[in-house]
Design an enzyme around this catalytic site. Structure first.
Site, PDB file in Angstrom:
ATOM      1  N   SER A  32       0.808  -1.221   0.000  1.00  0.00           N
ATOM      2  CA  SER A  32       0.000   0.000   0.000  1.00  0.00           C
ATOM      3  C   SER A  32       0.840   1.269   0.000  1.00  0.00           C
ATOM      4  O   SER A  32       0.385   2.316  -0.494  1.00  0.00           O
ATOM      5  CB  SER A  32      -0.949  -0.001   1.206  1.00  0.00           C
ATOM      6  OG  SER A  32      -0.237  -0.189   2.411  1.00  0.00           O
ATOM      7  N   HIS A 260      -1.018   6.241   6.022  1.00  0.00           N
ATOM      8  CA  HIS A 260      -0.441   6.000   4.704  1.00  0.00           C
ATOM      9  C   HIS A 260      -0.106   7.338   4.043  1.00  0.00           C
ATOM     10  O   HIS A 260      -0.684   8.371   4.389  1.00  0.00           O
ATOM     11  CB  HIS A 260      -1.415   5.225   3.808  1.00  0.00           C
ATOM     12  CG  HIS A 260      -1.466   3.765   4.104  1.00  0.00           C
ATOM     13  ND1 HIS A 260      -2.140   3.252   5.193  1.00  0.00           N
ATOM     14  CD2 HIS A 260      -0.926   2.695   3.456  1.00  0.00           C
ATOM     15  CE1 HIS A 260      -2.014   1.933   5.206  1.00  0.00           C
ATOM     16  NE2 HIS A 260      -1.276   1.571   4.166  1.00  0.00           N
TER      17      HIS A 260
END
Length: 278
Positions: A32, A260
């Site tokens: 990711s 993230h």
């Protein structure tokens, strides 16, 4: 059995030769942190990989003027480099190494975080108060640092992935990308924006640095180049304001997944990746 193996190998070589001419020059691999979950615009192939067309592979390939095959996928582990990865919604993401060929010139790789249990670590270390040290109580009690052990155990897996890249793309420059800092370089964090107990922040910061150090060492030992996007991102951690940070906190203020990189982060590390690829 030997005849069947030989036939399979010959077929694979013929297939590689037939597709090399049309293969991408730049291949993006990884999890990711490579894919860019929720950053617009998201790929539909497959949607479950949560892959953005504004991640660092897309931005770097465009700046270098190279054709791109980005097969990164959220949730990927080292095993998913050579095997299909089931995602929801599907279909499955094919083995990422399949995107490589003798025509590949540049490969970026972000991998290892899910092998050590990134998501479960975040969940288990989240604290309803800034007091105590629940993360260390779980992972670093009795004189055994479980996360350090997981990182050590992941090293040969990352090495195998790099060697697999060299086998399939022998002329490619392989770039192993560091994980961008979630936490500030100093201090005790920013509970509750990042809900980690003050005493656990130095431990988790050191753990992320240990993961990146492992990646640097494995890259150097296996003919790859480590790209220090961690250092390039210092001062843009998830404790900063929404207009400054490159990594989002628990409740994102930019369109990206919690903990993230956001679009600014992908763009921010791209010059470092491009420099390493040039």
């Amino acid at each position: 059995m030997r005849t069947a193996v030989a036939l399979f190998a010959a077929t694979a070589l013929l297939t590689a030769g037939a597709t090399a001419a049309s293969a991408a020059q730049f291949v993006g691999l990884g999890d990711s942190y490579a894919a860019g979950p929720l950053i617009p615009n998201q790929s539909l192939n497959p949607l479950g990989c949560l892959r953005s067309d504004k991640n660092y592979a897309h931005l770097s390939a465009a700046q270098l003027g190279k054709s791109l095959s980005d097969v990164s996928c959220s949730g990927a582990t080292t095993e998913d480099m050579a095997a299909s990865q089931n995602v929801t919604p599907g279909p499955a993401n094919p083995p990422q190494l399949n995107a490589l060929s003798v025509s590949t010139q540049t490969v970026t790789l972000s991998i290892g975080g899910n092998d050590i249990g990134f998501t479960s670590i975040i969940e288990n270390c989240a604290s309803p108060t800034p007091f105590g040290k629940p993360c260390q109580d779980k992972y670093n009690s009795g004189g055994v640092d479980q996360l350090a052990a997981r990182i050590n155990a992941t090293a040969p897996k990352v090495a195998a992935v790099i060697q697999g890249i060299h086998t399939r793309a022998p002329s490619a420059r392989v770039l192993v990308i560091a994980y961008e800092p979630i936490l500030p370089e100093t201090g005790s964090g920013c509970w509750p924006q990042v809900p980690l107990a003050w005493a656990d922040v130095p431990y988790l910061r050191a753990t992320q640095k240990r993961l990146n150090t492992m990646l640097a060492n494995v890259a150097a030992a296996n003919g790859a180049r480590y790209v220090d996007t961690y250092t390039a991102s210092i001062g843009h951690d998830s404790c900063k304001s929404s207009s400054v940070r490159w990594v989002e906190p628990l409740i994102p203020g930019n369109t990206a997944a919690p903990f993230h990189p956001n679009a600014r982060g992908m763009a921010g590390i791209t010059p470092t990746v491009v420099a390493a690829a040039s």
